[in-house]
Design a protein around this motif. Structure first.
Motif, mmCIF file in Angstrom:
data_model
loop_
_atom_site.group_PDB
_atom_site.id
_atom_site.type_symbol
_atom_site.label_atom_id
_atom_site.label_comp_id
_atom_site.label_asym_id
_atom_site.label_seq_id
_atom_site.Cartn_x
_atom_site.Cartn_y
_atom_site.Cartn_z
ATOM 1 N N MET A 125 13.496 7.053 26.646
ATOM 2 C CA MET A 125 14.839 7.046 27.210
ATOM 3 C C MET A 125 14.812 6.330 28.553
ATOM 4 S SD MET A 125 15.198 11.075 28.224
ATOM 5 C CE MET A 125 16.782 10.929 28.967
ATOM 6 N N ASP A 126 15.968 5.845 28.995
ATOM 7 C CA ASP A 126 16.048 5.098 30.245
ATOM 8 C C ASP A 126 15.759 6.000 31.436
ATOM 9 O OD1 ASP A 126 16.706 2.791 28.972
ATOM 10 O OD2 ASP A 126 18.863 3.160 29.069
ATOM 11 N N ASN A 127 15.046 5.443 32.408
ATOM 12 C CA ASN A 127 14.750 6.159 33.631
ATOM 13 C C ASN A 127 15.702 5.669 34.711
ATOM 14 O OD1 ASN A 127 13.647 7.461 35.813
ATOM 15 N ND2 ASN A 127 11.642 6.527 35.652
ATOM 16 N N GLN A 128 16.464 6.565 35.261
ATOM 17 C CA GLN A 128 17.410 6.196 36.306
ATOM 18 C C GLN A 128 16.842 6.473 37.700
ATOM 19 O OE1 GLN A 128 20.176 4.586 35.573
ATOM 20 N NE2 GLN A 128 19.636 4.747 33.408
ATOM 21 N N VAL A 135 7.231 15.815 28.837
ATOM 22 C CA VAL A 135 7.773 14.623 29.484
ATOM 23 C C VAL A 135 6.653 13.893 30.215
ATOM 24 C CG1 VAL A 135 9.406 13.757 31.205
ATOM 25 C CG2 VAL A 135 10.026 15.701 29.786
ATOM 26 N N ALA A 136 6.638 12.565 30.087
ATOM 27 C CA ALA A 136 5.760 11.707 30.887
ATOM 28 C C ALA A 136 6.590 10.507 31.329
ATOM 29 C CB ALA A 136 4.555 11.251 30.071
ATOM 30 N N PHE A 137 6.200 9.953 32.449
ATOM 31 C CA PHE A 137 6.965 8.859 33.032
ATOM 32 C C PHE A 137 6.211 7.552 32.861
ATOM 33 C CE2 PHE A 137 8.179 12.777 35.010
ATOM 34 C CZ PHE A 137 9.560 12.713 35.015
ATOM 35 N N GLY A 138 6.955 6.473 32.592
ATOM 36 C CA GLY A 138 6.362 5.178 32.322
ATOM 37 C C GLY A 138 5.567 4.603 33.484
ATOM 38 N N HIS A 139 5.884 5.026 34.714
ATOM 39 C CA HIS A 139 5.140 4.506 35.860
ATOM 40 C C HIS A 139 3.799 5.196 36.033
ATOM 41 C CE1 HIS A 139 6.648 8.035 38.010
ATOM 42 N NE2 HIS A 139 7.855 7.671 37.641
ATOM 43 N N GLY A 140 3.464 6.152 35.147
ATOM 44 C CA GLY A 140 2.113 6.724 35.139
ATOM 45 C C GLY A 140 2.023 8.198 35.436
ATOM 46 N N LEU A 141 3.089 8.827 35.904
ATOM 47 C CA LEU A 141 3.035 10.254 36.212
ATOM 48 C C LEU A 141 2.924 11.051 34.917
ATOM 49 C CD1 LEU A 141 3.167 12.453 38.367
ATOM 50 C CD2 LEU A 141 5.645 12.434 38.118
ATOM 51 N N ALA A 178 3.235 1.360 27.981
ATOM 52 C CA ALA A 178 4.376 1.985 28.642
ATOM 53 C C ALA A 178 5.193 0.970 29.434
ATOM 54 C CB ALA A 178 3.891 3.090 29.574
ATOM 55 N N ASP A 179 6.495 1.207 29.485
ATOM 56 C CA ASP A 179 7.411 0.449 30.325
ATOM 57 C C ASP A 179 7.690 1.308 31.557
ATOM 58 O OD1 ASP A 179 9.365 -1.096 31.472
ATOM 59 O OD2 ASP A 179 10.817 -0.823 29.854
ATOM 60 N N LYS A 180 7.593 0.718 32.748
ATOM 61 C CA LYS A 180 7.721 1.485 33.991
ATOM 62 C C LYS A 180 9.106 2.096 34.178
ATOM 63 C CE LYS A 180 4.156 -0.648 36.731
ATOM 64 N NZ LYS A 180 3.808 -1.181 38.043
ATOM 65 N N LYS A 235 8.175 4.086 17.134
ATOM 66 C CA LYS A 235 7.162 4.217 16.072
ATOM 67 C C LYS A 235 5.774 3.801 16.568
ATOM 68 C CE LYS A 235 5.632 4.648 11.832
ATOM 69 N NZ LYS A 235 4.913 5.864 11.579
ATOM 70 N N LYS A 236 5.701 2.689 17.284
ATOM 71 C CA LYS A 236 4.406 2.203 17.777
ATOM 72 C C LYS A 236 3.771 3.203 18.746
ATOM 73 C CE LYS A 236 2.327 -1.856 19.953
ATOM 74 N NZ LYS A 236 2.578 -3.175 20.551
ATOM 75 N N LEU A 237 4.585 3.760 19.644
ATOM 76 C CA LEU A 237 4.074 4.749 20.595
ATOM 77 C C LEU A 237 3.724 6.061 19.899
ATOM 78 C CD1 LEU A 237 6.409 4.146 23.649
ATOM 79 C CD2 LEU A 237 4.113 3.266 23.252
ATOM 80 N N SER A 238 4.478 6.413 18.874
ATOM 81 C CA SER A 238 4.167 7.631 18.120
ATOM 82 C C SER A 238 2.833 7.508 17.401
ATOM 83 C CB SER A 238 5.282 7.937 17.117
ATOM 84 O OG SER A 238 6.495 8.180 17.780
ATOM 85 N N ASP A 239 2.562 6.327 16.854
ATOM 86 C CA ASP A 239 1.261 6.099 16.210
ATOM 87 C C ASP A 239 0.128 6.139 17.230
ATOM 88 O OD1 ASP A 239 2.535 5.856 13.779
ATOM 89 O OD2 ASP A 239 2.557 3.650 13.803
ATOM 90 N N ALA A 240 0.355 5.556 18.408
ATOM 91 C CA ALA A 240 -0.662 5.603 19.461
ATOM 92 C C ALA A 240 -0.862 7.022 19.960
ATOM 93 C CB ALA A 240 -0.263 4.681 20.614
#
Length: 166
Positions: free
Chosen positions: A144-147, A108-114, A123-125, A78-83
């Motif tokens: 979702m979890d990044n593997q 799709v975007a990645f938490g490490h910045g891509l 964002a969480d990396k 929810k917080k990220l959706s508002d942002a």
């Protein structure tokens, strides 16, 4: 005698402006005042249409493909959706990376910045973020979890070469 003189004056008035303008463009009549005149005799120096050039499409990669519903991929943040609706958490290039689900295609975007613009550093990396309607105020962000092996190593997790945790 008066009649032939009037005729000569009328002909001189009609022939005067036409004789003064020898420009071929001004002689072309329009069918409607709003229509453009046709090409003049001899044409213009410009080509009639621009040359056909192949422009490459921006690169787009399908990174996730699933036959399930997109709501089951992770949790809705929810917080990220508002942002995202405020354009402070968004994709750098919308739909550059795609996630194809049963009913929708999400960005799709990645938490490490891509492919991620994160002005508030939310964002969480180790996460992958899926954007539904990412370019509107009705944006929904699914985390979702990044593997990814490199992200797990940077976070300090022990990873063997095969990618399984010990």
């Amino acid at each position: 005698m008066r009649r032939p003189a009037c005729t000569l004056v009328a002909l001189a008035l009609l022939a005067g402006p036409a004789a003064a303008n020898d420009d071929p463009i001004s002689k072309v009549e329009r069918t409607n005042p709003r229509h453009m005149p046709p090409l003049p005799p001899g044409g213009y120096d410009l080509p009639l249409s621009p040359p056909v050039v192949q422009f490459p499409l921006p690169p787009q990669w399908v990174t996730i493909r699933s036959k399930e519903d997109w709501r089951k991929a992770g949790r809705i943040e929810k917080k990220l959706s508002d942002a995202c609706a405020a354009r402070r958490f968004r994709q750098q290039m919308p739909m550059r990376f795609r996630a194809v689900f049963k009913t929708d295609v999400l960005g799709v975007a990645f938490g490490h910045g891509l492919n991620l613009v994160d002005e508030d550093k939310l964002a969480d990396k180790k996460m992958i973020y899926l954007f539904r309607n990412g370019d509107s105020t009705g944006c929904v962000v699914v985390a979702m979890d990044n593997q990814d092996v490199n992200a797990l190593r940077a976070a300090g997790a022990e990873v063997n070469p095969a990618g399984a945790r010990r």
